[in-house]
Design a protein around this motif. Sequence first.
Motif, PDB file in Angstrom:
ATOM      1  N   VAL A  60      16.656  42.580  32.136  1.00 47.97           N
ATOM      2  CA  VAL A  60      17.677  42.071  33.050  1.00 47.97           C
ATOM      3  C   VAL A  60      18.790  43.095  33.212  1.00 47.97           C
ATOM      4  O   VAL A  60      19.238  43.707  32.247  1.00 47.97           O
ATOM      5  N   ARG A  61      19.216  43.246  34.465  1.00 48.57           N
ATOM      6  CA  ARG A  61      20.399  44.051  34.738  1.00 48.57           C
ATOM      7  C   ARG A  61      21.403  43.166  35.470  1.00 48.57           C
ATOM      8  O   ARG A  61      21.035  42.231  36.195  1.00 48.57           O
ATOM      9  N   LEU A  62      22.685  43.450  35.250  1.00 47.21           N
ATOM     10  CA  LEU A  62      23.769  42.722  35.894  1.00 47.21           C
ATOM     11  C   LEU A  62      24.470  43.639  36.871  1.00 47.21           C
ATOM     12  O   LEU A  62      24.795  44.781  36.531  1.00 47.21           O
ATOM     13  N   VAL A  63      24.691  43.152  38.073  1.00 46.07           N
ATOM     14  CA  VAL A  63      25.439  43.878  39.096  1.00 46.07           C
ATOM     15  C   VAL A  63      26.674  43.052  39.405  1.00 46.07           C
ATOM     16  O   VAL A  63      26.562  41.874  39.752  1.00 46.07           O
ATOM     17  N   PHE A  64      27.849  43.664  39.260  1.00 45.83           N
ATOM     18  CA  PHE A  64      29.099  42.962  39.584  1.00 45.83           C
ATOM     19  C   PHE A  64      29.590  43.417  40.942  1.00 45.83           C
ATOM     20  O   PHE A  64      29.673  44.607  41.218  1.00 45.83           O
ATOM     21  N   ARG A  65      29.926  42.433  41.789  1.00 44.06           N
ATOM     22  CA  ARG A  65      30.495  42.689  43.110  1.00 44.06           C
ATOM     23  C   ARG A  65      31.769  41.875  43.244  1.00 44.06           C
ATOM     24  O   ARG A  65      31.889  40.784  42.695  1.00 44.06           O
ATOM     25  N   HIS A  66      32.706  42.407  43.987  1.00 49.90           N
ATOM     26  CA  HIS A  66      34.019  41.772  44.120  1.00 49.90           C
ATOM     27  C   HIS A  66      34.054  40.690  45.195  1.00 49.90           C
ATOM     28  O   HIS A  66      33.578  40.888  46.309  1.00 49.90           O
ATOM     29  N   PHE A  67      34.657  39.570  44.837  1.00 47.37           N
ATOM     30  CA  PHE A  67      34.975  38.518  45.804  1.00 47.37           C
ATOM     31  C   PHE A  67      36.336  37.944  45.397  1.00 47.37           C
ATOM     32  O   PHE A  67      36.427  36.824  44.879  1.00 47.37           O
ATOM     33  N   PRO A  68      37.398  38.742  45.585  1.00 46.23           N
ATOM     34  CA  PRO A  68      38.726  38.284  45.159  1.00 46.23           C
ATOM     35  C   PRO A  68      39.200  37.110  46.014  1.00 46.23           C
ATOM     36  O   PRO A  68      39.267  37.212  47.232  1.00 46.23           O
ATOM     37  N   LEU A  69      39.505  36.014  45.357  1.00 45.21           N
ATOM     38  CA  LEU A  69      40.011  34.819  46.040  1.00 45.21           C
ATOM     39  C   LEU A  69      41.532  34.943  46.135  1.00 45.21           C
ATOM     40  O   LEU A  69      42.284  34.209  45.502  1.00 45.21           O
ATOM     41  N   PHE A  70      41.953  35.881  46.959  1.00 46.92           N
ATOM     42  CA  PHE A  70      43.367  36.260  47.021  1.00 46.92           C
ATOM     43  C   PHE A  70      44.280  35.143  47.506  1.00 46.92           C
ATOM     44  O   PHE A  70      45.479  35.164  47.245  1.00 46.92           O
ATOM     45  N   GLU A  71      43.729  34.155  48.184  1.00 45.41           N
ATOM     46  CA  GLU A  71      44.558  33.046  48.649  1.00 45.41           C
ATOM     47  C   GLU A  71      44.993  32.134  47.509  1.00 45.41           C
ATOM     48  O   GLU A  71      46.021  31.477  47.606  1.00 45.41           O
ATOM     49  N   ILE A  72      44.215  32.086  46.434  1.00 41.49           N
ATOM     50  CA  ILE A  72      44.596  31.249  45.289  1.00 41.49           C
ATOM     51  C   ILE A  72      44.892  32.053  44.026  1.00 41.49           C
ATOM     52  O   ILE A  72      45.513  31.535  43.116  1.00 41.49           O
ATOM     53  N   HIS A  73      44.450  33.293  43.986  1.00 45.98           N
ATOM     54  CA  HIS A  73      44.706  34.166  42.832  1.00 45.98           C
ATOM     55  C   HIS A  73      45.512  35.370  43.315  1.00 45.98           C
ATOM     56  O   HIS A  73      44.936  36.323  43.848  1.00 45.98           O
ATOM     57  N   PRO A  74      46.819  35.356  43.132  1.00 42.75           N
ATOM     58  CA  PRO A  74      47.678  36.395  43.709  1.00 42.75           C
ATOM     59  C   PRO A  74      47.426  37.808  43.191  1.00 42.75           C
ATOM     60  O   PRO A  74      47.786  38.773  43.858  1.00 42.75           O
ATOM     61  N   HIS A  75      46.791  37.945  42.022  1.00 39.77           N
ATOM     62  CA  HIS A  75      46.553  39.280  41.460  1.00 39.77           C
ATOM     63  C   HIS A  75      45.104  39.732  41.590  1.00 39.77           C
ATOM     64  O   HIS A  75      44.741  40.809  41.127  1.00 39.77           O
ATOM     65  N   ALA A  76      44.255  38.915  42.214  1.00 40.58           N
ATOM     66  CA  ALA A  76      42.825  39.217  42.264  1.00 40.58           C
ATOM     67  C   ALA A  76      42.521  40.529  42.984  1.00 40.58           C
ATOM     68  O   ALA A  76      41.689  41.315  42.525  1.00 40.58           O
ATOM     69  N   LEU A  77      43.186  40.764  44.090  1.00 41.62           N
ATOM     70  CA  LEU A  77      42.911  41.982  44.849  1.00 41.62           C
ATOM     71  C   LEU A  77      43.391  43.221  44.114  1.00 41.62           C
ATOM     72  O   LEU A  77      42.658  44.215  44.010  1.00 41.62           O
ATOM     73  N   SER A  78      44.600  43.183  43.556  1.00 43.97           N
ATOM     74  CA  SER A  78      45.087  44.352  42.816  1.00 43.97           C
ATOM     75  C   SER A  78      44.236  44.588  41.569  1.00 43.97           C
ATOM     76  O   SER A  78      44.008  45.736  41.178  1.00 43.97           O
ATOM     77  N   ALA A  79      43.721  43.520  40.957  1.00 43.86           N
ATOM     78  CA  ALA A  79      42.838  43.679  39.794  1.00 43.86           C
ATOM     79  C   ALA A  79      41.524  44.328  40.214  1.00 43.86           C
ATOM     80  O   ALA A  79      40.998  45.191  39.504  1.00 43.86           O
TER      81      ALA A  79
END
Length: 181
Positions: A60-79
């Motif tokens: 198994v391999r894991l691939v992480f992709r971004h889906f920042p929920l910036f409308e409810i998580h104010p720091h998601a995009l900067s993170a």
Amino acid sequence: MTEQTAAPIPAEQLVPADAHVLGNPDAPVTVVEFGDLECPYCAAAAPVLRRTVEESGGRVRLVFRHFPLFEIHPHALSAALAVEAAAAQGRFWEMQAALFEHQDHLGEAGLAERAEELGLDGASVVGDAAQQYAAPVQRDYADALAAGVEGTPTLFVNGLRYVGRVTPEGLRAAIEAADPR
């Protein structure tokens, strides 16, 4: 569990050439996570996903992709930008783990502090310096929308959507269904 009602999404749509891959790059089973670094459910799923990869014997391999929920998580995009900046310095997975561990400190000072703890220049992962890493985050977000992603974490196991809480048992069942060796 995987949702069997739809055809699998082809790997080329879910896994870009420059994907962040944990585990054997040639593993027969690919788990793609669309996640948000400020999402508490993603933080809870992270150790389960890592352990699944580690205990898979290269299956198994894991691939992480971004889906920042910036409308409810104010720091998601900067993170997301900060972890991409860390990735440019070869420290994606370490930074991701550090941000999940310190989700209550994802402002610029916290992001810089996590980077410095990893031996990176803190200024390189925040503000204008991090903006140069916006393209992969934007691409991931657009690809997530195209795949029907609405929340986080959203997982696909060999292209089939995983449904339910991320548990070791649930992942094992989805992996067995995807690759019943």
